[in-house]
Motif scaffolding. Structure first.
Motif, short mmCIF file in Angstrom:
data_model
loop_
_atom_site.label_atom_id
_atom_site.label_comp_id
_atom_site.label_asym_id
_atom_site.label_seq_id
_atom_site.Cartn_x
_atom_site.Cartn_y
_atom_site.Cartn_z
N GLU A 85 17.83 10.45 5.42
CA GLU A 85 17.51 9.84 4.67
C GLU A 85 15.93 8.76 4.47
OE1 GLU A 85 21.17 11.61 4.52
OE2 GLU A 85 20.38 9.54 5.36
N LEU A 86 15.78 8.12 4.81
CA LEU A 86 14.40 7.20 4.97
C LEU A 86 13.96 8.16 5.32
CD1 LEU A 86 16.02 4.08 6.98
CD2 LEU A 86 15.56 4.63 4.62
N GLU A 87 13.65 8.88 6.60
CA GLU A 87 12.78 9.66 6.62
C GLU A 87 12.58 10.73 5.86
OE1 GLU A 87 13.75 11.98 10.32
OE2 GLU A 87 13.55 10.58 11.48
N ASN A 88 13.29 11.38 4.83
CA ASN A 88 12.92 12.17 4.05
C ASN A 88 12.53 11.22 2.52
OD1 ASN A 88 15.21 12.23 2.62
ND2 ASN A 88 15.44 13.93 3.56
N GLY A 89 12.35 10.31 2.61
CA GLY A 89 12.42 10.01 1.26
C GLY A 89 13.26 10.03 0.72
N GLN A 90 13.94 10.03 0.31
CA GLN A 90 15.22 9.60 -0.83
C GLN A 90 16.26 8.41 -0.86
OE1 GLN A 90 17.91 12.94 1.67
NE2 GLN A 90 18.30 13.59 -0.55
N LEU A 91 15.57 7.99 0.50
CA LEU A 91 16.12 6.05 0.34
C LEU A 91 14.95 5.56 0.67
CD1 LEU A 91 19.51 5.67 1.41
CD2 LEU A 91 19.25 5.79 -0.90
N ILE A 92 14.45 3.99 -0.03
CA ILE A 92 13.18 3.49 0.70
C ILE A 92 13.36 2.18 0.63
CG2 ILE A 92 11.06 3.21 -0.09
CD1 ILE A 92 10.87 5.33 -2.08
N PRO A 93 13.20 1.53 1.74
CA PRO A 93 13.32 0.60 1.99
C PRO A 93 12.94 -0.52 1.66
CG PRO A 93 13.21 1.27 3.49
CD PRO A 93 11.96 2.05 2.76
N ILE A 94 13.56 -1.85 0.40
CA ILE A 94 12.57 -2.70 -0.66
C ILE A 94 12.73 -4.21 0.64
CG2 ILE A 94 12.77 -1.36 -2.57
CD1 ILE A 94 14.96 -3.47 -3.21
N GLU A 95 12.10 -5.33 -0.81
CA GLU A 95 12.43 -6.25 0.47
C GLU A 95 12.33 -7.20 -0.71
OE1 GLU A 95 11.72 -7.73 2.91
OE2 GLU A 95 11.61 -6.23 4.34
N VAL A 96 13.33 -8.03 -1.21
CA VAL A 96 13.52 -8.85 -1.76
C VAL A 96 13.74 -10.27 -1.59
CG1 VAL A 96 15.93 -9.12 -3.78
CG2 VAL A 96 15.73 -7.03 -2.19
N GLU A 97 12.94 -10.64 -2.31
CA GLU A 97 12.74 -12.51 -2.75
C GLU A 97 13.98 -13.65 -2.15
OE1 GLU A 97 9.80 -13.77 -5.41
OE2 GLU A 97 7.80 -12.43 -4.57
N ASN A 98 13.83 -14.22 -1.75
CA ASN A 98 14.98 -14.83 -0.78
C ASN A 98 15.69 -14.32 -0.81
OD1 ASN A 98 13.22 -17.28 -1.43
ND2 ASN A 98 12.87 -17.11 -3.73
N ASN A 124 0.85 -1.46 0.35
CA ASN A 124 0.19 -0.52 -0.16
C ASN A 124 1.30 1.35 -0.29
OD1 ASN A 124 -1.84 -1.40 0.15
ND2 ASN A 124 -2.48 -1.43 1.89
N ASN A 125 2.31 1.38 0.47
CA ASN A 125 2.73 2.37 0.03
C ASN A 125 4.02 2.28 -0.05
OD1 ASN A 125 4.63 0.86 2.36
ND2 ASN A 125 3.01 1.48 3.59
N VAL A 126 5.76 2.85 -0.75
CA VAL A 126 6.40 2.35 -1.17
C VAL A 126 7.32 1.78 -0.02
CG1 VAL A 126 6.58 3.66 -3.32
CG2 VAL A 126 7.04 4.61 -0.86
N SER A 127 7.06 2.00 0.58
CA SER A 127 8.46 1.61 2.17
C SER A 127 8.06 -0.04 1.51
CB SER A 127 8.29 2.18 3.23
OG SER A 127 9.85 1.67 4.50
N GLY A 128 8.98 -1.12 1.89
CA GLY A 128 8.59 -2.17 1.92
C GLY A 128 8.32 -2.60 0.66
N ALA A 129 8.32 -2.39 -0.66
CA ALA A 129 8.48 -2.60 -1.74
C ALA A 129 8.85 -4.10 -2.38
CB ALA A 129 9.20 -2.00 -2.42
N LYS A 130 7.61 -5.13 -2.32
CA LYS A 130 8.82 -6.54 -2.70
C LYS A 130 8.75 -6.28 -4.59
CE LYS A 130 7.04 -9.12 0.54
NZ LYS A 130 8.36 -10.03 1.53
N ILE A 131 10.23 -7.02 -4.20
CA ILE A 131 11.14 -7.07 -5.94
C ILE A 131 11.54 -8.65 -5.59
CG2 ILE A 131 13.59 -6.69 -6.70
CD1 ILE A 131 11.23 -3.65 -5.84
N LYS A 132 11.51 -8.97 -7.31
CA LYS A 132 12.15 -10.35 -7.08
C LYS A 132 13.81 -10.11 -7.34
CE LYS A 132 7.50 -12.23 -8.74
NZ LYS A 132 7.92 -13.24 -7.92
N GLN A 133 14.31 -10.98 -6.88
CA GLN A 133 15.95 -10.85 -7.32
C GLN A 133 17.00 -10.64 -9.08
OE1 GLN A 133 18.20 -14.47 -6.05
NE2 GLN A 133 17.30 -14.10 -3.42
N GLN A 134 15.53 -11.20 -9.89
CA GLN A 134 16.09 -11.23 -11.49
C GLN A 134 16.32 -9.84 -11.35
OE1 GLN A 134 13.90 -13.49 -10.28
NE2 GLN A 134 12.31 -13.25 -11.53
#
Length: 311
Positions: free
Chosen positions: A258-271, A187-197
């Protein structure tokens, strides 16, 4: 080989001529020439190409010059230490800190020690991965503070605190990844799910392992496939991330704003271990004779930790 001969040789290199070297270190020009010739004869090499107007280092001379500078510097440090000890001044306490573990938690502890023992001189350097422990084994520091890389029965260590590691990208990189239909966002950009490839075309930015004798690169969290770029420190790594030049795991305390102001965004990479807690230890060699300052520092730091037992 004598130190005076090395000083004469170094003076020629740094001043550009035998005459200038003689003036610089208050020796005669024949004495300078004789010192250099003695070195050349001892090792059967030519240090200078004398065919040109000014003496020019040969390839052998350049290598010899680099090591000569190091030796003279160490000799000067030893001489200074001898004078300090004669005056009753104790040697500095040498600390090596892991770059990734330098946070407020660690700095508060070191500051508290310096406040309580202001007469103790601290000499602090930083390193990364196995380089922190290598500083111990090469007697470059008395105590190291860093993660558990390369520790074995030779080491005594106490966990001091933990840091949070998080995988991040810039918004532009996330937008690029989002163009791939296989990328599903929450629902928000933080924690976006990304595939390794999806990351294979983007460099994973890593801080180089500085240890000379390490058989491995020290990096535990890398993708089996994909590009990798190596830098020397976390500040460079962060700058490259902010400019969208790749993706990386970063200590959260280094990129908090940088996390607070949105310059960097956390992602979750599968496996992939996208987030983790890394214990930071205080480390020393068991067989090494400890100075009184080292023991004071060790005991005071243990008082901060949850456990007072060596592991």
């Amino acid at each position: 080989m004598k130190l005076d001969q090395l000083r004469a040789f170094i003076a020629v290199v740094e001043t550009g001529s035998f005459r200038s070297a003689a003036d610089a270190i208050h020796k005669t020009q024949p004495g300078i020439s004789a010192a250099v010739k003695t070195l050349e004869a001892q090792y059967g090499i030519l240090l200078f190409d004398r065919d040109s107007y000014r003496p020019t280092l040969t390839a052998e001379g350049h290598a010899f010059f680099q090591q000569s500078k190091k030796l003279i510097s160490q000799a000067q440090q030893l001489e200074n230490l001898g004078h300090d000890l004669a005056k009753g001044i104790e040697a500095p306490l040498h600390l090596c800190l892991s770059q990734m573990g330098v946070n407020d938690n660690g700095m508060v502890r070191i500051k508290a020690f310096q406040t309580q023992y202001p007469e103790t001189s601290l000499d602090i350097t930083t390193d990364h991965l196995h380089g922190v422990q290598e500083a111990l084994t090469k007697n470059k520091c008395d105590v190291a503070i860093g993660p558990r890389y390369g520790l074995d029965d030779r080491h005594a260590f106490v966990e001091l605190y933990r840091i949070n590691m998080i995988t991040v990208v810039s918004p532009d990189v996330l937008a690029f990844l989002n163009n791939d239909q296989t990328c599903s966002l929450k629902n928000n950009v933080s924690g976006a799910k990304i595939k390794q490839q999806q990351l294979y075309s983007l460099p994973q930015i890593l801080v180089s392992n500085t240890a000379v004798n390490s058989a491995e690169n020290g990096h535990r969290y890398t993708l089996p496939t994909g590009r990798r770029w190596y830098v020397n420190d976390f500040q460079t790594k962060k700058t490259m991330l902010l400019h969208g030049l790749g993706w990386a795991r970063m200590p959260k305390h280094i990129i908090g704003s940088e996390l607070e102001n949105g310059q960097l965004i956390p992602i979750e990479v599968e496996n992939f271990t996208s987030q983790s807690q890394v214990p930071i230890f205080m480390i020393r060699l068991r067989h090494q004779t400890q100075s009184s300052q080292s023991n004071l520092f060790w005991e005071m730091m243990k008082c901060f930790s949850n456990s007072s037992d060596d592991t």
